[in-house]
Design a protein around this motif. Structure first.
Motif, PDB file in Angstrom:
ATOM      1  N   LYS A 145       8.361 -18.621  -1.751  1.00 19.55           N
ATOM      2  CA  LYS A 145       8.072 -18.156  -3.104  1.00 19.55           C
ATOM      3  C   LYS A 145       7.853 -16.645  -3.154  1.00 19.55           C
ATOM      4  O   LYS A 145       7.510 -16.008  -2.157  1.00 19.55           O
ATOM      5  CB  LYS A 145       6.881 -18.898  -3.694  1.00 19.55           C
ATOM      6  N   LEU A 146       8.066 -16.094  -4.312  1.00 22.50           N
ATOM      7  CA  LEU A 146       7.823 -14.679  -4.531  1.00 22.50           C
ATOM      8  C   LEU A 146       6.321 -14.429  -4.529  1.00 22.50           C
ATOM      9  O   LEU A 146       5.550 -15.264  -5.025  1.00 22.50           O
ATOM     10  CB  LEU A 146       8.435 -14.258  -5.866  1.00 22.50           C
ATOM     11  N   PRO A 147       5.861 -13.320  -3.992  1.00 24.34           N
ATOM     12  CA  PRO A 147       4.423 -13.094  -3.849  1.00 24.34           C
ATOM     13  C   PRO A 147       3.652 -13.122  -5.168  1.00 24.34           C
ATOM     14  O   PRO A 147       2.494 -13.483  -5.204  1.00 24.34           O
ATOM     15  CB  PRO A 147       4.312 -11.721  -3.184  1.00 24.34           C
ATOM     16  N   TRP A 148       4.274 -12.783  -6.272  1.00 25.01           N
ATOM     17  CA  TRP A 148       3.603 -12.739  -7.566  1.00 25.01           C
ATOM     18  C   TRP A 148       3.682 -14.060  -8.325  1.00 25.01           C
ATOM     19  O   TRP A 148       3.056 -14.212  -9.364  1.00 25.01           O
ATOM     20  CB  TRP A 148       4.179 -11.619  -8.434  1.00 25.01           C
ATOM     21  N   ALA A 149       4.448 -15.024  -7.811  1.00 24.06           N
ATOM     22  CA  ALA A 149       4.611 -16.312  -8.494  1.00 24.06           C
ATOM     23  C   ALA A 149       3.423 -17.212  -8.175  1.00 24.06           C
ATOM     24  O   ALA A 149       3.237 -17.614  -7.031  1.00 24.06           O
ATOM     25  CB  ALA A 149       5.911 -16.981  -8.067  1.00 24.06           C
ATOM     26  N   THR A 150       2.607 -17.492  -9.169  1.00 23.64           N
ATOM     27  CA  THR A 150       1.430 -18.330  -8.967  1.00 23.64           C
ATOM     28  C   THR A 150       1.411 -19.478  -9.964  1.00 23.64           C
ATOM     29  O   THR A 150       1.981 -19.375 -11.057  1.00 23.64           O
ATOM     30  CB  THR A 150       0.127 -17.516  -9.115  1.00 23.64           C
ATOM     31  N   THR A 151       0.761 -20.565  -9.568  1.00 26.99           N
ATOM     32  CA  THR A 151       0.578 -21.714 -10.451  1.00 26.99           C
ATOM     33  C   THR A 151      -0.868 -22.178 -10.312  1.00 26.99           C
ATOM     34  O   THR A 151      -1.545 -21.832  -9.337  1.00 26.99           O
ATOM     35  CB  THR A 151       1.507 -22.897 -10.084  1.00 26.99           C
ATOM     36  N   PRO A 152      -1.338 -23.011 -11.234  1.00 28.67           N
ATOM     37  CA  PRO A 152      -2.683 -23.578 -11.089  1.00 28.67           C
ATOM     38  C   PRO A 152      -2.687 -24.854 -10.257  1.00 28.67           C
ATOM     39  O   PRO A 152      -3.644 -25.615 -10.302  1.00 28.67           O
ATOM     40  CB  PRO A 152      -3.082 -23.859 -12.541  1.00 28.67           C
ATOM     41  N   ALA A 153      -1.636 -25.105  -9.483  1.00 30.27           N
ATOM     42  CA  ALA A 153      -1.531 -26.338  -8.702  1.00 30.27           C
ATOM     43  C   ALA A 153      -2.707 -26.498  -7.752  1.00 30.27           C
ATOM     44  O   ALA A 153      -3.142 -25.539  -7.115  1.00 30.27           O
ATOM     45  CB  ALA A 153      -0.226 -26.355  -7.926  1.00 30.27           C
ATOM     46  N   LYS A 154      -3.201 -27.736  -7.659  1.00 30.76           N
ATOM     47  CA  LYS A 154      -4.334 -28.038  -6.781  1.00 30.76           C
ATOM     48  C   LYS A 154      -3.919 -28.050  -5.308  1.00 30.76           C
ATOM     49  O   LYS A 154      -4.712 -27.749  -4.432  1.00 30.76           O
ATOM     50  CB  LYS A 154      -4.936 -29.386  -7.172  1.00 30.76           C
ATOM     51  N   HIS A 155      -2.665 -28.434  -5.033  1.00 27.91           N
ATOM     52  CA  HIS A 155      -2.178 -28.526  -3.654  1.00 27.91           C
ATOM     53  C   HIS A 155      -0.948 -27.643  -3.486  1.00 27.91           C
ATOM     54  O   HIS A 155      -0.116 -27.555  -4.382  1.00 27.91           O
ATOM     55  CB  HIS A 155      -1.814 -29.975  -3.308  1.00 27.91           C
ATOM     56  N   SER A 156      -0.850 -27.027  -2.324  1.00 27.43           N
ATOM     57  CA  SER A 156       0.257 -26.124  -2.034  1.00 27.43           C
ATOM     58  C   SER A 156       0.768 -26.412  -0.624  1.00 27.43           C
ATOM     59  O   SER A 156      -0.021 -26.563   0.312  1.00 27.43           O
ATOM     60  CB  SER A 156      -0.234 -24.680  -2.145  1.00 27.43           C
ATOM     61  N   PHE A 157       2.102 -26.500  -0.489  1.00 23.91           N
ATOM     62  CA  PHE A 157       2.713 -26.808   0.802  1.00 23.91           C
ATOM     63  C   PHE A 157       3.818 -25.802   1.096  1.00 23.91           C
ATOM     64  O   PHE A 157       4.637 -25.505   0.225  1.00 23.91           O
ATOM     65  CB  PHE A 157       3.324 -28.221   0.785  1.00 23.91           C
ATOM     66  N   ASP A 158       3.837 -25.287   2.335  1.00 21.40           N
ATOM     67  CA  ASP A 158       4.895 -24.362   2.747  1.00 21.40           C
ATOM     68  C   ASP A 158       6.279 -24.987   2.586  1.00 21.40           C
ATOM     69  O   ASP A 158       7.227 -24.319   2.220  1.00 21.40           O
ATOM     70  CB  ASP A 158       4.726 -23.935   4.206  1.00 21.40           C
ATOM     71  N   ARG A 159       6.396 -26.245   2.880  1.00 20.60           N
ATOM     72  CA  ARG A 159       7.644 -27.002   2.723  1.00 20.60           C
ATOM     73  C   ARG A 159       7.336 -28.191   1.816  1.00 20.60           C
ATOM     74  O   ARG A 159       6.786 -28.018   0.758  1.00 20.60           O
ATOM     75  CB  ARG A 159       8.195 -27.435   4.092  1.00 20.60           C
ATOM     76  N   PHE A 160       7.651 -29.407   2.251  1.00 23.15           N
ATOM     77  CA  PHE A 160       7.279 -30.608   1.514  1.00 23.15           C
ATOM     78  C   PHE A 160       6.160 -31.310   2.263  1.00 23.15           C
ATOM     79  O   PHE A 160       6.086 -31.231   3.487  1.00 23.15           O
ATOM     80  CB  PHE A 160       8.473 -31.568   1.387  1.00 23.15           C
ATOM     81  N   PRO A 161       5.282 -32.015   1.543  1.00 27.91           N
ATOM     82  CA  PRO A 161       4.287 -32.814   2.260  1.00 27.91           C
ATOM     83  C   PRO A 161       4.986 -33.903   3.070  1.00 27.91           C
ATOM     84  O   PRO A 161       6.106 -34.313   2.744  1.00 27.91           O
ATOM     85  CB  PRO A 161       3.430 -33.429   1.151  1.00 27.91           C
ATOM     86  N   ALA A 162       4.319 -34.372   4.095  1.00 26.69           N
ATOM     87  CA  ALA A 162       4.866 -35.471   4.895  1.00 26.69           C
ATOM     88  C   ALA A 162       4.975 -36.719   4.018  1.00 26.69           C
ATOM     89  O   ALA A 162       4.132 -36.929   3.124  1.00 26.69           O
ATOM     90  CB  ALA A 162       3.957 -35.744   6.084  1.00 26.69           C
ATOM     91  N   PRO A 163       6.007 -37.541   4.220  1.00 24.22           N
ATOM     92  CA  PRO A 163       6.161 -38.746   3.400  1.00 24.22           C
ATOM     93  C   PRO A 163       4.907 -39.613   3.347  1.00 24.22           C
ATOM     94  O   PRO A 163       4.574 -40.167   2.305  1.00 24.22           O
ATOM     95  CB  PRO A 163       7.320 -39.484   4.070  1.00 24.22           C
ATOM     96  N   GLU A 164       4.176 -39.687   4.453  1.00 25.73           N
ATOM     97  CA  GLU A 164       2.964 -40.510   4.466  1.00 25.73           C
ATOM     98  C   GLU A 164       1.838 -39.923   3.607  1.00 25.73           C
ATOM     99  O   GLU A 164       0.869 -40.612   3.285  1.00 25.73           O
ATOM    100  CB  GLU A 164       2.475 -40.761   5.896  1.00 25.73           C
ATOM    101  N   ASP A 165       1.947 -38.661   3.187  1.00 26.91           N
ATOM    102  CA  ASP A 165       0.928 -38.042   2.334  1.00 26.91           C
ATOM    103  C   ASP A 165       1.139 -38.332   0.848  1.00 26.91           C
ATOM    104  O   ASP A 165       0.224 -38.146   0.049  1.00 26.91           O
ATOM    105  CB  ASP A 165       0.909 -36.520   2.531  1.00 26.91           C
ATOM    106  N   PHE A 166       2.329 -38.786   0.456  1.00 22.82           N
ATOM    107  CA  PHE A 166       2.609 -38.962  -0.960  1.00 22.82           C
ATOM    108  C   PHE A 166       1.742 -40.032  -1.616  1.00 22.82           C
ATOM    109  O   PHE A 166       1.328 -39.874  -2.757  1.00 22.82           O
ATOM    110  CB  PHE A 166       4.095 -39.230  -1.201  1.00 22.82           C
ATOM    111  N   GLY A 167       1.439 -41.109  -0.920  1.00 28.81           N
ATOM    112  CA  GLY A 167       0.576 -42.142  -1.494  1.00 28.81           C
ATOM    113  C   GLY A 167      -0.790 -41.586  -1.863  1.00 28.81           C
ATOM    114  O   GLY A 167      -1.300 -41.823  -2.968  1.00 28.81           O
ATOM    115  N   ARG A 168      -1.389 -40.822  -0.958  1.00 32.62           N
ATOM    116  CA  ARG A 168      -2.697 -40.207  -1.207  1.00 32.62           C
ATOM    117  C   ARG A 168      -2.619 -39.212  -2.348  1.00 32.62           C
ATOM    118  O   ARG A 168      -3.468 -39.192  -3.247  1.00 32.62           O
ATOM    119  CB  ARG A 168      -3.196 -39.515   0.073  1.00 32.62           C
ATOM    120  N   LEU A 169      -1.584 -38.386  -2.342  1.00 32.35           N
ATOM    121  CA  LEU A 169      -1.437 -37.383  -3.400  1.00 32.35           C
ATOM    122  C   LEU A 169      -1.219 -38.045  -4.762  1.00 32.35           C
ATOM    123  O   LEU A 169      -1.785 -37.612  -5.768  1.00 32.35           O
ATOM    124  CB  LEU A 169      -0.277 -36.440  -3.075  1.00 32.35           C
ATOM    125  N   MET A 170      -0.427 -39.089  -4.801  1.00 32.70           N
ATOM    126  CA  MET A 170      -0.185 -39.788  -6.068  1.00 32.70           C
ATOM    127  C   MET A 170      -1.446 -40.457  -6.574  1.00 32.70           C
ATOM    128  O   MET A 170      -1.735 -40.431  -7.787  1.00 32.70           O
ATOM    129  CB  MET A 170       0.952 -40.787  -5.901  1.00 32.70           C
TER     130      MET A 170
END
Length: 114
Positions: A81-106
């Motif tokens: 991401k561009l250094p100035w691009a920000t969001t109010p997202a609670k979770h941030s991942f350099d890539r994608f979360p691991a598939p096993e993390d999606f249940g917890r996140l959902m």
């Protein structure tokens, strides 16, 4: 693929998603378990089927009739991401979360919307 600072989308259950007109085409930087679908006329990116995390569809939220109330909960691919691009997202991942993390996140997202 977005030619933008953001790629806004919403993850929906596969059984709650249906293409009602036209026949999207597969393209973009996908893989066998990550298929991106585009409008065959204008080639706009419409949705992705990320099979690795289960029967879900990642729909581009600008396509929704009313995306109001969809505040970002999670951001992915932040390593690029561009250094100035920000969001109010609670979770941030350099890539994608691991598939096993999606249940917890959902579950956490569902609880936050209750």
């Amino acid at each position: 693929m977005t030619a933008s600072a953001f790629s806004l989308s919403v993850l929906v259950a596969g059984e709650g998603f249906e293409v009602t007109a036209g026949e999207p085409v597969v393209g973009g930087a996908g893989s066998p378990d990550l298929r991106h679908f585009f409008c065959p006329k204008c080639m706009s990116w419409m949705f992705t089927r990320p099979d690795a995390i289960g029967p879900f569809v990642n729909v581009r939220s600008p396509l929704l009739d009313d995306p109001s109330g969809l505040e970002p909960f999670m951001e992915t691919q932040t390593a690029e991401k561009l250094p100035w691009a920000t969001t109010p997202a609670k979770h941030s991942f350099d890539r994608f979360p691991a598939p096993e993390d999606f249940g917890r996140l959902m579950a956490e997202y569902a609880e936050s919307r209750a």
